[in-house]
Motif scaffolding. Structure first.
Motif, PDB file in Angstrom:
ATOM      1  N   GLU A 169      27.415 -38.503 -55.827  1.00  0.00           N
ATOM      2  CA  GLU A 169      25.992 -38.292 -56.046  1.00  0.00           C
ATOM      3  C   GLU A 169      25.410 -39.379 -56.927  1.00  0.00           C
ATOM      4  O   GLU A 169      26.123 -40.066 -57.660  1.00  0.00           O
ATOM      5  CB  GLU A 169      25.721 -36.930 -56.687  1.00  0.00           C
ATOM      6  N   VAL A 170      24.085 -39.533 -56.811  1.00  0.00           N
ATOM      7  CA  VAL A 170      23.307 -40.376 -57.714  1.00  0.00           C
ATOM      8  C   VAL A 170      22.388 -39.456 -58.503  1.00  0.00           C
ATOM      9  O   VAL A 170      21.708 -38.603 -57.921  1.00  0.00           O
ATOM     10  CB  VAL A 170      22.481 -41.420 -56.932  1.00  0.00           C
ATOM     11  N   PHE A 171      22.369 -39.623 -59.814  1.00  0.00           N
ATOM     12  CA  PHE A 171      21.553 -38.768 -60.661  1.00  0.00           C
ATOM     13  C   PHE A 171      20.649 -39.631 -61.535  1.00  0.00           C
ATOM     14  O   PHE A 171      21.118 -40.398 -62.378  1.00  0.00           O
ATOM     15  CB  PHE A 171      22.427 -37.882 -61.532  1.00  0.00           C
ATOM     16  N   ILE A 172      19.345 -39.540 -61.302  1.00  0.00           N
ATOM     17  CA  ILE A 172      18.367 -40.225 -62.150  1.00  0.00           C
ATOM     18  C   ILE A 172      18.095 -39.291 -63.319  1.00  0.00           C
ATOM     19  O   ILE A 172      17.393 -38.291 -63.178  1.00  0.00           O
ATOM     20  CB  ILE A 172      17.081 -40.523 -61.353  1.00  0.00           C
ATOM     21  N   TYR A 173      18.660 -39.619 -64.466  1.00  0.00           N
ATOM     22  CA  TYR A 173      18.697 -38.656 -65.561  1.00  0.00           C
ATOM     23  C   TYR A 173      17.684 -38.914 -66.677  1.00  0.00           C
ATOM     24  O   TYR A 173      17.470 -38.048 -67.530  1.00  0.00           O
ATOM     25  CB  TYR A 173      20.096 -38.615 -66.178  1.00  0.00           C
TER      26      TYR A 173
ATOM     27  N   ILE B 292      29.456 -43.474 -63.789  1.00  0.00           N
ATOM     28  CA  ILE B 292      29.146 -44.846 -64.195  1.00  0.00           C
ATOM     29  C   ILE B 292      27.638 -45.017 -64.278  1.00  0.00           C
ATOM     30  O   ILE B 292      26.905 -44.590 -63.385  1.00  0.00           O
ATOM     31  CB  ILE B 292      29.730 -45.862 -63.187  1.00  0.00           C
ATOM     32  N   ASP B 293      27.173 -45.659 -65.332  1.00  0.00           N
ATOM     33  CA  ASP B 293      25.752 -45.942 -65.484  1.00  0.00           C
ATOM     34  C   ASP B 293      25.354 -47.083 -64.559  1.00  0.00           C
ATOM     35  O   ASP B 293      26.145 -48.003 -64.312  1.00  0.00           O
ATOM     36  CB  ASP B 293      25.451 -46.317 -66.938  1.00  0.00           C
ATOM     37  N   ALA B 294      24.126 -47.026 -64.024  1.00  0.00           N
ATOM     38  CA  ALA B 294      23.682 -48.054 -63.083  1.00  0.00           C
ATOM     39  C   ALA B 294      22.169 -48.170 -63.093  1.00  0.00           C
ATOM     40  O   ALA B 294      21.462 -47.234 -63.476  1.00  0.00           O
ATOM     41  CB  ALA B 294      24.157 -47.719 -61.666  1.00  0.00           C
ATOM     42  N   ARG B 295      21.679 -49.342 -62.675  1.00  0.00           N
ATOM     43  CA  ARG B 295      20.252 -49.471 -62.443  1.00  0.00           C
ATOM     44  C   ARG B 295      19.885 -48.583 -61.257  1.00  0.00           C
ATOM     45  O   ARG B 295      20.662 -48.454 -60.304  1.00  0.00           O
ATOM     46  CB  ARG B 295      19.883 -50.921 -62.137  1.00  0.00           C
ATOM     47  N   THR B 296      18.726 -48.004 -61.301  1.00  0.00           N
ATOM     48  CA  THR B 296      18.314 -47.091 -60.230  1.00  0.00           C
ATOM     49  C   THR B 296      18.214 -47.816 -58.897  1.00  0.00           C
ATOM     50  O   THR B 296      18.565 -47.259 -57.847  1.00  0.00           O
ATOM     51  CB  THR B 296      16.978 -46.423 -60.592  1.00  0.00           C
TER      52      THR B 296
ATOM     53  N   ILE C  87      11.003 -46.998 -67.517  1.00  0.00           N
ATOM     54  CA  ILE C  87      12.287 -47.386 -66.930  1.00  0.00           C
ATOM     55  C   ILE C  87      13.104 -46.149 -66.585  1.00  0.00           C
ATOM     56  O   ILE C  87      13.257 -45.240 -67.402  1.00  0.00           O
ATOM     57  CB  ILE C  87      13.086 -48.283 -67.902  1.00  0.00           C
ATOM     58  N   PHE C  88      13.636 -46.120 -65.352  1.00  0.00           N
ATOM     59  CA  PHE C  88      14.491 -45.028 -64.897  1.00  0.00           C
ATOM     60  C   PHE C  88      15.954 -45.401 -65.144  1.00  0.00           C
ATOM     61  O   PHE C  88      16.374 -46.531 -64.893  1.00  0.00           O
ATOM     62  CB  PHE C  88      14.291 -44.763 -63.407  1.00  0.00           C
ATOM     63  N   SER C  89      16.733 -44.436 -65.617  1.00  0.00           N
ATOM     64  CA  SER C  89      18.167 -44.623 -65.831  1.00  0.00           C
ATOM     65  C   SER C  89      18.925 -43.703 -64.878  1.00  0.00           C
ATOM     66  O   SER C  89      18.555 -42.538 -64.707  1.00  0.00           O
ATOM     67  CB  SER C  89      18.555 -44.315 -67.277  1.00  0.00           C
TER      68      SER C  89
ATOM     69  N   PHE D 234      19.562 -37.136 -56.908  1.00  0.00           N
ATOM     70  CA  PHE D 234      18.955 -36.056 -57.676  1.00  0.00           C
ATOM     71  C   PHE D 234      18.234 -36.604 -58.904  1.00  0.00           C
ATOM     72  O   PHE D 234      18.519 -37.707 -59.375  1.00  0.00           O
ATOM     73  CB  PHE D 234      20.018 -35.051 -58.139  1.00  0.00           C
ATOM     74  N   THR D 235      17.327 -35.805 -59.416  1.00  0.00           N
ATOM     75  CA  THR D 235      16.708 -36.084 -60.698  1.00  0.00           C
ATOM     76  C   THR D 235      16.375 -34.760 -61.361  1.00  0.00           C
ATOM     77  O   THR D 235      16.696 -33.692 -60.822  1.00  0.00           O
ATOM     78  CB  THR D 235      15.452 -36.970 -60.551  1.00  0.00           C
TER      79      THR D 235
END
Length: 230
Positions: free
Chosen positions: A78-82, A104-108, A88-90, A123-124
């Motif tokens: 999954e990708v989670f925009i937290y 792992i942290d990543a640019r959106t 800025i989105f993380s 998800f967010t």
């Protein structure tokens, strides 16, 4: 775990706020709100290529990342925009190899580019949707987005001139890793499991891939467990 909002990629548009930037528009799966994420031209190009169903002659960076993960049996879960802070989105990427789960942290922009190549859910939080989301007329967005398509050009200088781009197979990177990318040890294990399950047709295909990979590595292509000899 707090309630999360499922998103999908609605499209790309030229950013009116930053010169040379683009707006990646994410939409609620079950809601009217849309979230614009400002991204760079290179990331917009990568996302646009995938959305338009184009396969480049040589893998782009996000394609290479996906192939690398699949080769080692790692799946993006999954990708989670937290977080949304100062515009800025993380985001976080959750990977699993079946035994371990790693976040792992990543640019959106990178996270979404990889997610759309693997069919991974995005998800967010409800708070981010409330804070950064807005309601637009999707028909108007699609019309405008088509007008802006020419702004998200594929940079031919970054592509191989020997081949033209072709329509992408949407299942090419999805779901299960491709056996062609397995290591010899993974292929041998898979072959043994298929034989135990008496799935001989698939075992024959894996056996052929294993034989070719061994030949390419300078090893013996023979395999005592070849299903044709059973």
């Amino acid at each position: 775990m707090s309630k999360r909002v499922s998103l999908h990629v609605l499209g790309l548009s030229y950013s009116q706020l930053q010169s040379g930037a683009y707006a990646l528009v994410l939409a609620e799966d079950n809601g009217p709100r849309r979230i614009p994420v400002v991204i760079g031209a290179a990331e917009a190009q990568s996302i646009a290529i995938c959305l338009e169903g184009i396969r480049t002659p040589r893998p782009m960076t996000h394609d290479l990342f996906v192939s690398f993960a699949h080769t080692f049996g790692v799946k993006l879960k999954e990708v989670f925009i937290y977080r949304f802070e100062d515009g800025i989105f993380s985001s976080e990427l959750t990977f699993s190899d079946g035994d371990r789960t790693v976040v792992i942290d990543a640019r959106t922009s990178d996270a979404v580019a990889i997610a759309i190549r693997t069919g991974t859910p995005i998800f967010t939080t409800p708070q981010i949707v409330e804070q950064a989301g807005f309601i637009i007329d999707d028909k108007e967005f699609v019309r405008k987005n088509r007008m802006d398509d020419e702004d998200v050009d594929i940079d031919d200088d970054n592509l191989d001139d020997e081949e033209e781009t072709t329509a992408i197979d949407r299942t090419g990177y999805n779901a299960e890793p491709r056996p062609e990318n397995f290591t010899i040890e993974q292929l041998e294990q898979t072959l043994s499991e298929l034989i135990d399950k008496e799935e001989y047709e698939e075992a024959a295909r894996i056996s052929e891939i294993l034989k070719n990979k061994k030949n390419a590595a300078g090893l013996s292509g023979s395999d005592d467990s070849n299903p044709e000899t059973i």
